[in-house]
Write an enzyme that holds these catalytic residues in place. Structure first.
Site, PDB file in Angstrom:
ATOM      1  N   ARG A 232      27.133   1.861  55.328  1.00 52.71           N
ATOM      2  CA  ARG A 232      26.338   2.512  56.372  1.00 52.71           C
ATOM      3  C   ARG A 232      26.269   1.546  57.558  1.00 52.71           C
ATOM      4  O   ARG A 232      26.118   0.332  57.367  1.00 52.71           O
ATOM      5  CB  ARG A 232      24.909   2.786  55.894  1.00 52.71           C
ATOM      6  CG  ARG A 232      24.773   3.915  54.910  1.00 52.71           C
ATOM      7  CD  ARG A 232      25.016   5.290  55.565  1.00 52.71           C
ATOM      8  NE  ARG A 232      24.804   6.378  54.620  1.00 52.71           N
ATOM      9  CZ  ARG A 232      25.757   6.928  53.875  1.00 52.71           C
ATOM     10  NH1 ARG A 232      26.998   6.523  53.959  1.00 52.71           N
ATOM     11  NH2 ARG A 232      25.456   7.922  53.052  1.00 52.71           N
ATOM     12  N   GLU A 261      26.138   7.185  64.496  1.00 48.29           N
ATOM     13  CA  GLU A 261      27.293   8.094  64.405  1.00 48.29           C
ATOM     14  C   GLU A 261      26.976   9.436  65.037  1.00 48.29           C
ATOM     15  O   GLU A 261      25.858   9.922  64.911  1.00 48.29           O
ATOM     16  CB  GLU A 261      27.662   8.282  62.920  1.00 48.29           C
ATOM     17  CG  GLU A 261      28.167   6.980  62.332  1.00 48.29           C
ATOM     18  CD  GLU A 261      28.477   7.074  60.839  1.00 48.29           C
ATOM     19  OE1 GLU A 261      28.430   8.183  60.279  1.00 48.29           O
ATOM     20  OE2 GLU A 261      28.757   6.032  60.256  1.00 48.29           O
ATOM     21  N   HIS A 279      33.977   7.600  59.713  1.00 53.17           N
ATOM     22  CA  HIS A 279      33.227   7.847  58.466  1.00 53.17           C
ATOM     23  C   HIS A 279      34.028   8.767  57.538  1.00 53.17           C
ATOM     24  O   HIS A 279      33.544   9.822  57.121  1.00 53.17           O
ATOM     25  CB  HIS A 279      31.839   8.439  58.754  1.00 53.17           C
ATOM     26  CG  HIS A 279      30.888   8.262  57.600  1.00 53.17           C
ATOM     27  ND1 HIS A 279      29.558   7.975  57.751  1.00 53.17           N
ATOM     28  CD2 HIS A 279      31.084   8.330  56.253  1.00 53.17           C
ATOM     29  CE1 HIS A 279      28.969   7.884  56.568  1.00 53.17           C
ATOM     30  NE2 HIS A 279      29.881   8.092  55.635  1.00 53.17           N
TER      31      HIS A 279
HETATM   32  C1  8YV Z   1      29.212  11.531  53.161  1.00 54.52           C
HETATM   33  C2  8YV Z   1      29.001   9.281  52.423  1.00 54.52           C
HETATM   34  O1  8YV Z   1      28.727  12.219  52.091  1.00 54.52           O
HETATM   35  O2  8YV Z   1      28.884   9.668  50.107  1.00 54.52           O
HETATM   36  C3  8YV Z   1      28.384   9.131  51.088  1.00 54.52           C
HETATM   37  O3  8YV Z   1      27.379   8.410  51.004  1.00 54.52           O
HETATM   38  O4  8YV Z   1      28.711   8.580  53.310  1.00 54.52           O
HETATM   39  C4  8YV Z   1      29.978  10.332  52.682  1.00 54.52           C
HETATM   40  O5  8YV Z   1      30.804  10.560  51.614  1.00 54.52           O
HETATM   41  C5  8YV Z   1      30.023  12.408  53.995  1.00 54.52           C
HETATM   42  O6  8YV Z   1      30.140  11.774  55.213  1.00 54.52           O
HETATM   43  C6  8YV Z   1      29.415  13.774  54.177  1.00 54.52           C
HETATM   44  O7  8YV Z   1      28.455  13.786  55.120  1.00 54.52           O
END
Ligand code: 8YV
Length: 313
Positions: A232, A261, A279
């Protein structure tokens, strides 16, 4: 009559709306012209929310839905869902762990290879017909280099397995040392950053992990060190990173995630020593489908009165 479900934001896989409509009456929160009115309308009956780790619901929305029973979130990280508020209101929360581990680990290695071997710049070099005038300069390589993983969880371990194939020396930092792990543990992130060539961030975003990678850690990583962030954006002080990259205080960065983002710090965009992806760690057809299935399986389990598959709260 089908129960109502509130979808918080744009679906993370195109199949999700149709799949939800098999069992639920679907309401699209982000598209509602008057969101407060939609919440008020659904409040007497709404038991289900479908979301991703970035789309909420926050405490206000959770409290506005007194009949809410389950928030089924798409993604392993659920920092966008107010789990404390959910817990306080007796609302369960599920995520989609494990099915994305390989996919995120794969992109991590992709970012590392792209940076170490300067693949994006080499590609431009060939396309711009510069090759005939002379060879591209030598680059670094991964083989034998030292890597430090911040967050040796399920994805971190898949990354480590792949780094072993590159015969890299592997260390990790986390809140505690893990038993049965063959890699060197550092209780101090700065100390680990000083000792490695690659610092790889793959830990959850929490209040405690915010800006763990700050100017001091970046300086410890040093002018030959590279930063990779596939977790993140919040874990890295992005302004400090831009300064360190621009001033050559670290060698480069491969980033799949950003503090705000979809708006990476503008200072990152002009830098040659960065590789940036939107991402997309889990964004493959196969993995996103698997994640959708886990997200849906939690809803269907709850509907059937069965235990949740992957609860976090
Ligand atoms: C998001 C992610 O789910 O799994 C996570 O924590 O950051 C990604 O796989 C994806 O960007 C959908 O919003």
């Amino acid at each position: 009559m089908k129960p109502d479900i509130l979808l918080m934001g744009p679906p993370a896989h195109p199949d999700i709306p149709a799949e939800l409509e098999r069992d639920f009456t679907l309401h699209r929160y982000w598209e509602a012209p008057d969101r407060a009115a939609l919440l008020a309308k659904l409040a007497p009956s709404l038991r289900y929310v479908s979301t991703t780790g970035h789309q909420g619901p926050d405490a206000e929305v959770i409290r506005a839905l007194p009949k809410l029973e389950l928030i089924s979130s798409f993604g392993v990280g659920y920092d966008g869902v107010d789990t404390a508020a959910a817990k306080a209101e007796g609302v369960r929360v599920t995520n989609t762990p494990d099915v994305l581990n390989d996919c995120v680990a794969e992109l991590t290695l992709g970012l590392m290879l792209a940076l170490a071997r300067e693949i994006p710049a080499s590609d431009r070099f060939v396309r711009e017909a510069k090759w005939a005038a002379g060879n591209y300069p030598f680059t670094g390589e991964l083989t034998g280099a030292r890597a430090g993983i911040l967050g040796l969880g399920r994805i971190g371990k898949e990354i480590a397995r792949r780094l072993e194939v590159f015969r890299m020396e592997i260390a990790y930092h986390g809140r505690r040392q893990q038993e049965g792990v063959p890699y060197r543990y550092y209780g101090d992130l700065r100390e680990m950053a000083r000792e490695v060539d690659w610092l790889i961030v793959i830990a959850p975003a929490t209040a405690e992990s915010r800006h763990l990678v700050d100017a001091v850690v970046l300086d410890a990583l040093g002018p030959t060190g590279h930063l990779i962030n596939v977790a993140r954006g919040a874990l890295v002080d992005e302004a400090a990173l831009v300064a360190a990259l621009s001033e050559g205080r670290i060698a480069g960065a491969g980033l799949d995630v950003f503090e705000d983002e979809p708006h990476p710090h503008p200072g990152l965009l002009g830098l040659a020593n960065t590789v940036l992806t939107p991402h997309s760690g889990s964004a493959t057809w196969r993995t996103r489908r698997l994640m959708a299935e886990v997200m849906l399986s939690n809803l269907r389990a709850h509907l059937a009165g069965e235990p949740l598959k992957t609860p976090v709260v």
